[in-house]
Motif scaffolding. Structure first.
Motif, PDB file in Angstrom:
ATOM      1  N   ASN A   1      43.462  -7.993 102.569  1.00 12.39           N
ATOM      2  CA  ASN A   1      42.539  -7.412 104.188  1.00 12.39           C
ATOM      3  C   ASN A   1      41.395  -8.423 104.583  1.00 12.39           C
ATOM      4  O   ASN A   1      40.523  -8.609 103.583  1.00 12.39           O
ATOM      5  CB  ASN A   1      42.414  -5.932 103.840  1.00 12.39           C
ATOM      6  N   LYS A   2      41.646  -8.829 105.661  1.00  7.88           N
ATOM      7  CA  LYS A   2      40.990 -10.329 106.638  1.00  7.88           C
ATOM      8  C   LYS A   2      39.251  -9.567 107.021  1.00  7.88           C
ATOM      9  O   LYS A   2      37.936 -10.396 105.897  1.00  7.88           O
ATOM     10  CB  LYS A   2      41.086 -10.205 107.242  1.00  7.88           C
ATOM     11  N   ALA A   3      39.206  -8.629 106.808  1.00  5.30           N
ATOM     12  CA  ALA A   3      37.549  -7.937 107.116  1.00  5.30           C
ATOM     13  C   ALA A   3      36.929  -7.325 106.150  1.00  5.30           C
ATOM     14  O   ALA A   3      35.545  -7.766 105.796  1.00  5.30           O
ATOM     15  CB  ALA A   3      37.769  -6.485 108.400  1.00  5.30           C
ATOM     16  N   VAL A   4      37.428  -7.083 105.344  1.00  4.42           N
ATOM     17  CA  VAL A   4      37.428  -6.721 103.430  1.00  4.42           C
ATOM     18  C   VAL A   4      36.681  -8.344 103.144  1.00  4.42           C
ATOM     19  O   VAL A   4      35.465  -8.846 102.455  1.00  4.42           O
ATOM     20  CB  VAL A   4      38.057  -6.246 103.049  1.00  4.42           C
ATOM     21  N   LEU A   5      38.029  -9.391 102.703  1.00  2.08           N
ATOM     22  CA  LEU A   5      37.294 -11.004 102.321  1.00  2.08           C
ATOM     23  C   LEU A   5      36.146 -11.274 103.065  1.00  2.08           C
ATOM     24  O   LEU A   5      35.404 -11.828 103.124  1.00  2.08           O
ATOM     25  CB  LEU A   5      38.671 -11.402 102.980  1.00  2.08           C
ATOM     26  N   ASP A   6      36.407 -11.023 104.834  1.00  2.00           N
ATOM     27  CA  ASP A   6      35.017 -11.711 105.362  1.00  2.00           C
ATOM     28  C   ASP A   6      33.725 -11.836 105.150  1.00  2.00           C
ATOM     29  O   ASP A   6      32.540 -11.839 104.534  1.00  2.00           O
ATOM     30  CB  ASP A   6      35.114 -10.866 106.942  1.00  2.00           C
ATOM     31  N   GLU A   7      33.916  -9.456 104.971  1.00  2.00           N
ATOM     32  CA  GLU A   7      32.571  -9.333 104.317  1.00  2.00           C
ATOM     33  C   GLU A   7      32.147  -9.625 102.738  1.00  2.00           C
ATOM     34  O   GLU A   7      31.130 -10.200 102.432  1.00  2.00           O
ATOM     35  CB  GLU A   7      32.160  -7.752 104.784  1.00  2.00           C
ATOM     36  N   ALA A   8      32.663  -9.777 102.354  1.00  2.00           N
ATOM     37  CA  ALA A   8      32.215 -10.264 100.747  1.00  2.00           C
ATOM     38  C   ALA A   8      32.570 -11.565 100.802  1.00  2.00           C
ATOM     39  O   ALA A   8      31.460 -11.526  99.939  1.00  2.00           O
ATOM     40  CB  ALA A   8      34.162  -9.933  99.752  1.00  2.00           C
ATOM     41  N   VAL A   9      32.952 -12.483 101.525  1.00  2.00           N
ATOM     42  CA  VAL A   9      32.564 -13.648 101.715  1.00  2.00           C
ATOM     43  C   VAL A   9      31.004 -13.789 101.976  1.00  2.00           C
ATOM     44  O   VAL A   9      30.068 -14.410 101.433  1.00  2.00           O
ATOM     45  CB  VAL A   9      33.597 -14.641 102.381  1.00  2.00           C
ATOM     46  N   GLU A  10      30.316 -12.923 103.134  1.00  2.00           N
ATOM     47  CA  GLU A  10      29.334 -13.434 103.835  1.00  2.00           C
ATOM     48  C   GLU A  10      28.105 -12.326 102.614  1.00  2.00           C
ATOM     49  O   GLU A  10      27.531 -13.094 102.520  1.00  2.00           O
ATOM     50  CB  GLU A  10      29.455 -12.650 104.989  1.00  2.00           C
ATOM     51  N   ARG A  11      28.352 -11.644 102.031  1.00  2.00           N
ATOM     52  CA  ARG A  11      27.536 -10.936 101.279  1.00  2.00           C
ATOM     53  C   ARG A  11      27.305 -12.060 100.273  1.00  2.00           C
ATOM     54  O   ARG A  11      25.865 -12.226  99.331  1.00  2.00           O
ATOM     55  CB  ARG A  11      28.675  -9.753 100.658  1.00  2.00           C
ATOM     56  N   ALA A  12      28.544 -12.633  99.514  1.00  2.00           N
ATOM     57  CA  ALA A  12      28.222 -13.211  98.803  1.00  2.00           C
ATOM     58  C   ALA A  12      27.431 -14.859  98.711  1.00  2.00           C
ATOM     59  O   ALA A  12      26.928 -15.325  98.190  1.00  2.00           O
ATOM     60  CB  ALA A  12      30.274 -14.115  98.246  1.00  2.00           C
ATOM     61  N   LEU A  13      27.880 -15.227  99.840  1.00  2.00           N
ATOM     62  CA  LEU A  13      27.050 -16.244 101.348  1.00  2.00           C
ATOM     63  C   LEU A  13      25.444 -15.874 100.888  1.00  2.00           C
ATOM     64  O   LEU A  13      24.656 -17.145 100.265  1.00  2.00           O
ATOM     65  CB  LEU A  13      27.237 -16.736 101.733  1.00  2.00           C
ATOM     66  N   ARG A  14      25.319 -14.600 100.998  1.00  2.00           N
ATOM     67  CA  ARG A  14      23.714 -14.737 101.200  1.00  2.00           C
ATOM     68  C   ARG A  14      23.392 -14.182 100.163  1.00  2.00           C
ATOM     69  O   ARG A  14      21.829 -15.022  99.905  1.00  2.00           O
ATOM     70  CB  ARG A  14      23.664 -12.960 102.079  1.00  2.00           C
ATOM     71  N   HIS A  15      23.813 -14.067  98.977  1.00  2.00           N
ATOM     72  CA  HIS A  15      23.361 -13.405  97.622  1.00  2.00           C
ATOM     73  C   HIS A  15      23.171 -14.943  96.808  1.00  2.00           C
ATOM     74  O   HIS A  15      22.242 -15.132  96.460  1.00  2.00           O
ATOM     75  CB  HIS A  15      24.380 -13.065  97.048  1.00  2.00           C
ATOM     76  N   SER A  16      23.654 -15.534  97.789  1.00  2.00           N
ATOM     77  CA  SER A  16      23.198 -17.663  97.129  1.00  2.00           C
ATOM     78  C   SER A  16      22.744 -17.898  97.556  1.00  2.00           C
ATOM     79  O   SER A  16      22.822 -19.030  97.622  1.00  2.00           O
ATOM     80  CB  SER A  16      24.759 -17.996  96.061  1.00  2.00           C
ATOM     81  N   ALA A  17      22.435 -17.424  98.590  1.00  2.00           N
ATOM     82  CA  ALA A  17      21.054 -18.413  99.424  1.00  2.00           C
ATOM     83  C   ALA A  17      21.465 -19.466 100.436  1.00  2.00           C
ATOM     84  O   ALA A  17      21.545 -20.081 100.599  1.00  2.00           O
ATOM     85  CB  ALA A  17      20.076 -18.545  99.420  1.00  2.00           C
TER      86      ALA A  17
END
Lengths: 243, 393, 645
Positions: A108-124
């Protein structure tokens, strides 16, 4: 727990209770078995022919990870790892972070988008990179690459994050950024870090284990170990008598 | 190490589907790989089954010596009125016909299928010797330069590019090159230059004329040498590179010159490897057909290269004249055209109709050829593995 | 240290210094050694340059030579004849498909009768073969002068009878015949003797039966049969006229060639006279040169004769076109069997185009000019875009290399198409999954394939693979595959399979190298994220090595295009552009190739002829292709390296 590479025993009599949602540092001289111990936790040593746990158990979330009913992919999904040398795939930044989710069947593209954003935010990294997610990961600087690897590891929301000397190949500024990152990560993950650098261990970790020749010499809150070591060996090591 | 008394399995896999896919894919990949192995085995087996009976016999001496020691010839099959068949070479046919007399019914001749394959074997051996000598000399020298002397730069890049491209040139183009260069243009010493001579330099007692060597072992050997040159260079360079840098540094530190270093500290350790790899070059040179088609090979020849026809000497000829004739005969191994195994197989396969008799000659030749080449290749592969184990720096 | 060492020191120093000063002809020996190796290293470069030089030296004259030939072709009027003759050739194709259509239409009616007759003939031949020796003996005896004694003849006759009887008993009689027929025929076969000149009555009866059936069938499809016959005969008059003109043109061509040869000879003699120093020889050479003058050929007169008959030709063409159209119009729509209907459709589709071509030819005759020069561009075009490679022709040689290129390319594509998946799969398996024991089996075997000489594989193609494919193509449940059952044992597919086998080692080892070069870290990272082995391989390792794999495939392609012996032996050597209208089944057609043509024809042509030069031109093209493929492979691999860095 004992651990052998073929006939030679690499770890002996290890008994360690890693505290939940804290940063634990493994320190010790080169060749003392820090990395081997770390790699035991997500069974990365399986690939080495002849390497095996000969006595005792490794338990993650209460489960012996060498049990027959443990699925290796599930284990590794929940025990993430970051390596000494940053190793992003020759793909786009987005694809790198999404890789872990994709291989576990997420389409699911939306899930992926969200997870990517979250992970990138977490890693600053989000603010730096949000405009060029399609760019090749190999074009990033060394520090960014390593943080991208961290993002990739946490994108699958593991419980434990293993870090094998994540800063040893980086410049001081990048190192600083990653160290800042680690204390934040500890809020959500149990972090185990192998480090060579004692100052780093002081700065980032809550608990520290000192290994020597495959044995745990001392384990305790970082402050205690560094200010008030119980063992002579630890003291010598900390004072730089050997390394 | 990390414990929470929670007995549910947090790492349970829902992976039966994945597992199945993994296994299936693994088997598919394995099947693909084994397809290649099995095809190779099938081809070898086919040739062995059909060819071995031609070469081997069930009784002493177990080998069909005739097939290995005679020159190829026409095969005559004579049938008598009772339906018996007699197979014989050119010379035997008349005798049999005479003997049969009235009883003679019919005769069939099959080109190239009689006799043996000594001529092609000898020809191939000569071609291989010439080509490998030339290629080894040039190739090893080139590899020494590349690995020991060359510095990064345009020249080195040019050479590497040339070697890469040379390796990709089609073998038939090498044949054209050999025809143009060696057969028609290479320099020879003659008394009177031929009309086609490109350039004739008078030297007083003789003339150096660029009129070519004609189709002969030398032309074919040189052409083949350039076909296998890239293989030899690459292999030799790898062997030289494999000699640890420390050996060179030690030698240089002792004050040895570059050449002394190469001579005493590098070459001795690289030589076994170079020779091993050159065996593969031999196999390649022996197997090529297109480069020798126009430069050395003949479809049919009833003499060995050193059995050249020369005018008979007068009875009172001097010893010197006799020597000269012997020398000329000996030089025939370079200056005569020859039959070669691969070209012989081509002739047998393409130029004569298929029947039971030609099939025997075909499979026999293919079998012998393949056994020779396979033996060379196997020795090379085996020795390389062996050497790799022995020299592990 | 021993004190005796001390006095020797200066000597040592001298030695070193002297050593340094030693030179050969003023050069440092170390430098000489270095240059020696450097010179050897440049062999590769020199050889490459020499290859180019020699190919060009022998090949480049092709353009002027061929230009001259084409000029003659035009001046002697051959081109004029071809204007009509070429489109007329299509008539044969159409006519033959109509003929096939007729026999396909008749087939269901006459099939049984024909099969019975043919079977009877076959049996008779077999019976005769079995008793051949006795028969020959009797024949010899009968012909002998003086005739042998009667009892001898009787004995021979008896021998033959016994043999014939035994033969007729031993034969297998097909179920086409009833039991009575079999018995009857058997008796007749047993009675065969050289004195009987007529066919056995049973065969005569069968032949008559067949003739009746055939007549009946022809009556049923009278429309079709007459249309076919009419169309078949339609161009007879035109053919006659064209043949006459062709003969005339050929005569003109011959005289042009003779006079050209004389002129060349004269030129050479004069040149020799220029260079020679001896006045006597010079005089004799000049005299000889003057004698070497042919009659001046009056081409304009000759070609005028040709063009004068343009009107006649046009009338004949018009007549032909009319009768062809009439035949086309009278073709029936319904012809029974689907085979026949398909053939009829084909002919019907081809006819209007053919008629149109003929009409255009008629107009083209008028605009044809004998004195129009042949441009160099035209010559180059005729080589690179020419669709005909015709040599040793009594009419005119053409060197168009499109048919060869098509053959080479189609075969190479088949080979790469087969070899790529197999080698890549084998590389992935060996590199990632195989146990050590498996590796020790697969790798040497594949390395061994490289050592198998190509001529051996070609031989395998002739003796084994060809028959296998043919038998396979006749299996009934495989008939859905386009092109099955195949006509030719030796075809492009056969060659492609063998070349694929040859390309596997190259592609395999280079692909495996590419996979080996994938950084360790990629695999670690993927594993640590919980990827399965398969996911790691196909999502990380293969994509990372893809450029290396691509470059391996390209190099394999280069090897396949340059391979000679396999295609020479196996591709079927038919010089024609494959008929692509056959769809994917085209791969089962025979073809000729760039490499094959050189190997096949170079041995049989004389040096310096246009044919020889054309073959060297093909060599130049091949050489260029190999350089191009190499360059592409390098470019791909380089992109791969820059990506990793």
């Amino acid at each position: 727990m004992d651990f052998c590479y073929g006939a030679s025993r690499a770890l002996e009599d290890i008994s360690l209770d890693v505290p939940y949602h804290r940063v634990t540092a493994l320190i010790g001289p080169s060749g003392c078995g820090k990395s081997t111990l770390l790699r035991c936790i997500n069974r990365m040593n399986d690939r080495v022919p002849g390497a095996r746990v000969t006595r005792g158990q490794v338990r993650v979330k209460g489960k012996n990870i060498h049990d027959a009913d443990v699925d290796l992919t599930q284990l590794r999904k929940q025990v993430g790892m970051v390596f000494q040398k940053s190793n992003p795939f020759a793909k786009s930044i987005y694809d790198n972070v999404a890789y872990g989710l994709r291989i576990h069947g997420e389409k699911n593209k939306a899930v992926l988008d969200e997870a990517v954003e979250r992970a990138l935010r977490h890693s600053a990294l989000w603010d730096e990179l949000k405009d060029r997610l399609g760019a090749s990961a190999l074009a990033l600087s060394g520090g960014q690459q390593q943080r991208l690897c961290i993002a990739r590891a946490i994108a699958t929301l593991p419980d434990v994050l293993l870090m094998d000397e994540p800063c040893s190949a980086l410049d001081p500024i990048s190192t600083l950024k990653i160290e800042e990152l680690m204390s934040q990560l500890a809020r959500e993950f149990t972090v185990i870090i192998v480090t060579h650098n004692m100052q780093q261990a002081v700065r980032v970790s809550d608990f520290t284990a000192f290994l020597h020749l495959g044995k745990i010499i001392e384990f305790g809150p970082t402050e205690d170990i560094f200010t008030n070591p119980r063992e002579k060996l630890t003291e010598d090591y900390l004072r730089g008598i050997f390394s | 190490m990390k414990s929470k008394t929670d007995h549910a399995n947090p790492f349970a896999g829902d992976s039966t589907g994945i597992q199945k896919r993994e296994t299936a894919a693994r088997w598919a990949l394995r099947a693909g790989s084994y397809l290649v192995v099995l095809t190779t085995a099938a081809i070898m087996l086919h040739i062995f089954v059909k060819g071995a009976p031609v070469v081997f016999r069930s009784e002493w001496p177990f080998v069909n010596t005739q097939f290995l020691t005679e020159l190829p010839s026409q095969l005559h099959v004579i049938e008598d009125k009772q339906g018996r068949r007699y197979e014989t070479g050119v010379n035997g046919a008349d005798a049999i016909k005479k003997e049969l007399g009235e009883n003679y019914r019919s005769e069939k001749t099959i080109a190239y299928s009689g006799g043996g394959i000594l001529g092609p074997i000898v020809g191939t051996a000569l071609l291989v010797i010439v080509s490998v000598s030339v290629a080894l000399f040039l190739g090893v020298a080139c590899a020494i330069y590349l690995s020991e002397y060359a510095k990064h730069g345009k020249f080195l890049e040019l050479i590497r590019l040339a070697i890469l491209n040379l390796a990709g040139v089609p073998s038939v183009v090498f044949g054209l090159f050999g025809l143009g260069a060696f057969v028609l243009t290479a320099p020879v010493f003659v008394d009177v230059p031929a009309d086609r001579s490109v350039l004739a330099i008078p030297l007083g007692f003789t003339t150096l004329s660029f009129e070519g060597w004609d189709t002969c072992v030398l032309s074919g050997g040189f052409t083949l040498a350039f076909v296998i040159l890239p293989v030899i260079i690459t292999a030799s360079e790898q062997c030289l590179q494999a000699v640890p840098q420390g050996f060179r540094e030690t030698s240089m530190a002792l004050g040895a010159t570059r050449w002394q270093t190469i001579r005493y500290s590098v070459l001795p350790f690289a030589t076994p490897g170079i020779l091993t790899s050159s065996i593969l070059g031999i196999a390649r040179a022996a197997g090529e057909t297109a480069p020798i088609m126009f430069t050395a090979a003949l479809a049919f020849k009833d003499k060995l290269p050193w059995q050249k026809d020369l005018p008979p000497l007068p009875a009172d000829a001097s010893v010197f004249a006799q020597w000269e004739q012997s020398l000329q005969r000996f030089l025939g191994i370079f200056t005569e055209s020859v039959q070669a195994l691969p070209y012989h197989i081509y002739t047998l396969a393409a130029k004569i109709p298929q029947n039971e008799y030609s099939e025997r000659a075909q499979y026999g030749s293919v079998f012998v050829f393949l056994v020779l080449v396979a033996a060379l290749a196997t020795v090379s592969i085996w020795m390389r593995i062996h050497l790799r184990k022995k020299y592990r720096w | 240290m021993d004190s005796s060492d001390l006095p020797r020191r200066p000597e040592l120093r001298n030695l070193i210094i002297r050593n340094r000063k030693r030179t050969i002809l003023g050069f440092d020996p170390q430098q000489i050694i270095k240059y020696f190796f450097g010179a050897n290293a440049s062999t590769a470069v020199i050889v490459l340059v020499l290859i180019m030089i020699f190919l060009v030296r022998e090949g480049v004259d092709f353009l002027p030579t061929n230009r001259h030939e084409l000029q003659t072709y035009r001046q002697a009027g051959l081109e004029f004849c071809d204007l009509v003759d070429r489109p007329l050739r299509e008539h044969q194709t159409l006519s033959s498909s109509l003929r096939q259509c007729v026999s396909a239409a008749l087939e269901p009616i006459v099939k049984d009768a024909r099969e019975r007759r043919n079977a009877a003939f076959l049996l008779k031949t077999q019976a005769e073969e079995k008793a051949a020796r006795q028969r020959e003996a009797l024949e010899n005896a009968l012909e002998r002068e003086p005739p042998p004694a009667e009892d001898q003849l009787a004995a021979l006759r008896k021998d033959l009878q016994t043999a014939a009887a035994a033969a007729s008993q031993a034969l297998i009689y097909p179920s086409l015949f009833t039991a009575e027929e079999t018995a009857l025929f058997k008796a007749q076969l047993a009675a065969l003797s050289p004195e009987l000149t007529d066919l056995p009555p049973f065969i005569q009866a069968l032949s008559a039966e067949f003739m009746t059936q055939d007549r009946a069938a022809r009556e049923k499809y009278a429309d079709l049969v007459t249309a076919q016959e009419e169309f078949d005969e339609a161009p007879d008059d035109l053919h006659e006229l064209v043949d006459e003109l062709k003969e005339q043109a050929l005569g003109a061509k011959q005289s042009v060639e003779e006079s050209h040869a004389l002129a060349v000879n004269r030129q050479q003699l004069l040149e020799a006279a220029e260079t020679t120093a001896d006045p006597d020889e010079k005089a004799s050479l000049i005299k000889e040169a003057e004698a070497s003058v042919g009659e001046e050929v009056d081409l304009t007169a000759l070609t005028k004769e040709l063009t004068a008959r343009t009107g006649e030709l046009q009338t004949q063409i018009a007549a032909y076109v009319e009768s062809a159209e009439k035949a086309a119009a009278s073709l029936p729509d319904d012809v029974g069997t689907p085979d026949a209907a398909a053939l009829l459709q084909k002919a019907k589709k081809g006819l209007p185009a053919h008629v149109q071509d003929m009409r255009e030819a008629a107009t083209a005759l008028e605009s044809w000019r004998v004195d129009k020069p042949v441009s160099m561009l035209r010559v180059i075009g005729a080589f690179f875009f020419g669709t005909e490679w015709i040599t040793n022709s009594s009419w005119q040689d053409f060197f168009g290399f499109v048919p060869l290129l098509t053959g080479s390319v189609v075969i190479a594509l088949i080979a790469v198409f087969i070899a790529t998946p197999i080698s890549v799969i084998a590389a992935i398996y060996t590199n990632q999954f195989a146990t050590d024991r498996e590796k020790e089996l697969i790798k040497p075997v594949i390395e061994f394939i490289q050592a198998i000489p190509s001529v051996v594989l070609g031989f395998i193609g002739i003796s084994l693979v060809g028959d296998l494919i043919k038998e396979f193509s006749e299996v009934s449940w495989l008939q859905w595959i386009p092109g099955f059952p195949i006509q030719e044992r030796l075809n492009m597919f056969n060659a492609g399979c063998l070349l694929a086998f040859m390309a596997v080692p190259t592609m395999f080892s280079l692909s495996e190298d590419a996979l080996n070069n994938v950084p360790r870290g990629y695999i670690d990272a993927s594993d640590a994220l919980g990827a399965t082995k398969l996911q790691t391989v196909f999502r990380v390792i293969v994509p990372a090595g893809i450029s290396g794999i691509l470059s391996a495939v390209l190099l394999g392609l280069g090897r396949v295009i340059g391979e000679t012996m396999v295609v020479l032996l196996v591709a079927g050597n038919r010089i024609a552009i494959p008929d692509f209208s056959a769809g994917p089944g085209v791969v089962f057609q025979p073809a000729h190739t760039l490499t094959g043509i050189i190997a096949q024809e170079l041995g049989e042509v004389s040096r310096g002829s246009s044919h020889w030069q054309a073959l060297f031109m093909v060599g130049i093209v091949l050489f260029t292709i190999s350089l191009l493929v190499n360059w592409c492979a390098r470019a791909v691999a380089r992109r791969f390296e820059s990506q990793k860095a």
